[in-house]
Scaffold this motif. Structure first.
Motif, PDB file in Angstrom:
ATOM      1  N   VAL A 305       0.706  -1.274  -0.015  1.00 37.46           N
ATOM      2  CA  VAL A 305       0.056  -0.015   0.058  1.00 37.46           C
ATOM      3  C   VAL A 305       0.941   1.355   0.092  1.00 37.46           C
ATOM      4  CG1 VAL A 305      -1.746   1.215   1.439  1.00 37.46           C
ATOM      5  CG2 VAL A 305      -1.893  -1.303   1.027  1.00 37.46           C
ATOM      6  N   LYS A 306       1.750   1.256   0.810  1.00 35.81           N
ATOM      7  CA  LYS A 306       2.670   2.454   0.886  1.00 35.81           C
ATOM      8  C   LYS A 306       3.568   2.542  -0.465  1.00 35.81           C
ATOM      9  CE  LYS A 306       6.136   4.513   4.181  1.00 35.81           C
ATOM     10  NZ  LYS A 306       7.170   4.088   5.257  1.00 35.81           N
ATOM     11  N   ALA A 307       4.014   1.621  -0.942  1.00 32.58           N
ATOM     12  CA  ALA A 307       4.637   1.808  -2.235  1.00 32.58           C
ATOM     13  C   ALA A 307       3.987   2.243  -3.194  1.00 32.58           C
ATOM     14  CB  ALA A 307       5.341   0.266  -2.569  1.00 32.58           C
ATOM     15  N   ARG A 308       2.839   1.727  -3.513  1.00 34.67           N
ATOM     16  CA  ARG A 308       1.754   2.347  -4.708  1.00 34.67           C
ATOM     17  C   ARG A 308       1.582   3.676  -4.364  1.00 34.67           C
ATOM     18  NH1 ARG A 308      -3.466   3.553  -5.546  1.00 34.67           N
ATOM     19  NH2 ARG A 308      -3.999   3.092  -7.671  1.00 34.67           N
ATOM     20  N   GLU A 309       1.052   3.909  -3.119  1.00 35.04           N
ATOM     21  CA  GLU A 309       0.643   5.394  -2.847  1.00 35.04           C
ATOM     22  C   GLU A 309       1.881   6.423  -2.955  1.00 35.04           C
ATOM     23  OE1 GLU A 309      -0.764   5.198   1.303  1.00 35.04           O
ATOM     24  OE2 GLU A 309      -2.625   4.831   0.507  1.00 35.04           O
ATOM     25  N   SER A 310       3.177   6.067  -2.669  1.00 36.74           N
ATOM     26  CA  SER A 310       4.099   6.809  -2.849  1.00 36.74           C
ATOM     27  C   SER A 310       4.606   7.139  -4.281  1.00 36.74           C
ATOM     28  CB  SER A 310       5.374   6.249  -2.182  1.00 36.74           C
ATOM     29  OG  SER A 310       5.580   5.937  -0.926  1.00 36.74           O
TER      30      SER A 310
END
Length: 322
Positions: A305-310
């Motif tokens: 989730v964090k990777a995609r959002e970043s």
């Protein structure tokens, strides 16, 4: 079918140096426009890149920046090699993102001057924040480390619960399969299994070893999953596997080599205090397992989730500036 209202996300790399497939699948599952180019297996790398040229692209890679047909000669691949820098220069992506495939050397010294060409560094480890002087750094954990465990082989496959991870595959491919087999025969005779990196001619090498009754894990298996099924990892050649296995808290035995160790392994891996060092495969094969200490777990699960959002936030911010 590519949705033209969204950016096209190009995931790019080569063989075992391409570590992004699970993120590619995750983002595809959310409806993102994704294209995957693994130069080891893609049938038409140049054609694929030409097809997407001119589109608003997010370029995500785990490949070394400088490898191309000219300086990849040592690996003797017949595959088309295009450097990361050439992709950036030709496709002119809106956003370029780097995520390392190698925990031992996330960034090579000769690659440091090119880091500012990227807009975002997704970090597998928390100790890489010093790279913020070049570009934004977001720690997202190690992409091979995910919750749950997909069993690679049946429980009865490897009674020894020990695996040798080959860290110098191309060297042994050049030297010959029998040369490799004879050098590490003490390990194989002790029932220790082997895991090759995903690279060209893997099938020939693996078949050669299986014909000699060596237990061989599939080269395309996630190394972390293989480690989770076993207790002792034998390593060599200052590969990323040393950091992975130690970070999982496993017992690690490093087999030193005057030929393969381009730097002192004890110094390069000094952060992991419980790695045991031996001078030969014969010495490794007769070790008392009780004398090998577990390392302290330190690897974090990958945060999809964090990777995609970043990635998407970086793209949106760039589009605002245009």
């Amino acid at each position: 079918m590519i949705n033209s209202s969204k950016p096209l996300i190009l995931f790019f790399g080569y063989g075992s140096e391409y570590s992004l497939h699970s993120l590619y699948r995750y983002m595809c599952g959310l409806g993102d426009n994704c294209v995957e180019v693994d130069m080891l297996t893609h049938p038409n790398v140049v054609g694929e890149l030409k097809k997407i040229c001119g589109k608003p692209i997010i370029f995500v890679t785990s490949a070394h920046f400088l490898y191309d047909d000219r300086n990849f000669f040592y690996y003797k691949t017949h595959r088309k090699m295009i450097s990361v820098l050439q992709v950036i220069s030709t496709l002119r992506p809106v956003v370029s993102v780097y995520y390392p495939h190698d925990l031992k050397d996330p960034i090579k010294e000769e690659e440091m001057p090119y880091l500012p060409l990227f807009d975002l560094f997704l970090s597998p480890l928390p100790n890489l924040q010093y790279l913020e002087k070049y570009l934004p750094v977001i720690n997202v954990g190690w992409i091979k480390c995910v919750s749950g465990h997909a069993r690679v082989m049946p429980d009865s496959f490897n009674p020894s619960r020990a695996v040798f991870f080959t860290g110098a595959y191309q060297y042994y491919l050049n030297a010959g399969m029998d040369f490799f087999y004879q050098e590490y025969k003490p390990l194989f005779d002790a029932g220790i299994a082997v895991k090759m990196p995903l690279w060209h001619d893997n099938d020939l090498f693996e078949d050669f070893l299986r014909q000699r009754e060596v237990k061989v894990y599939p080269s395309n298996a996630n190394s972390i999953d293989v480690m989770k099924e076993n207790e002792v990892m034998f390593t060599q050649a200052l590969s990323s596997v040393n950091v992975e296995a130690s970070g999982l808290g496993k017992k690690v035995v490093y087999i030193k080599s005057d030929i393969l160790d381009y730097k002192s392994p004890e110094k390069e891996l000094e952060y992991f205090e419980n790695i045991m060092y031996v001078d030969s495969p014969s010495a490794a094969a007769i070790l008392d397992r009780g004398s090998i200490l577990n390392n302290i777990p330190s690897i974090s699960y990958f945060d999809f989730v964090k990777a995609r959002e970043s990635i998407m936030t970086c793209f949106e911010n760039r589009m605002v500036l245009k």
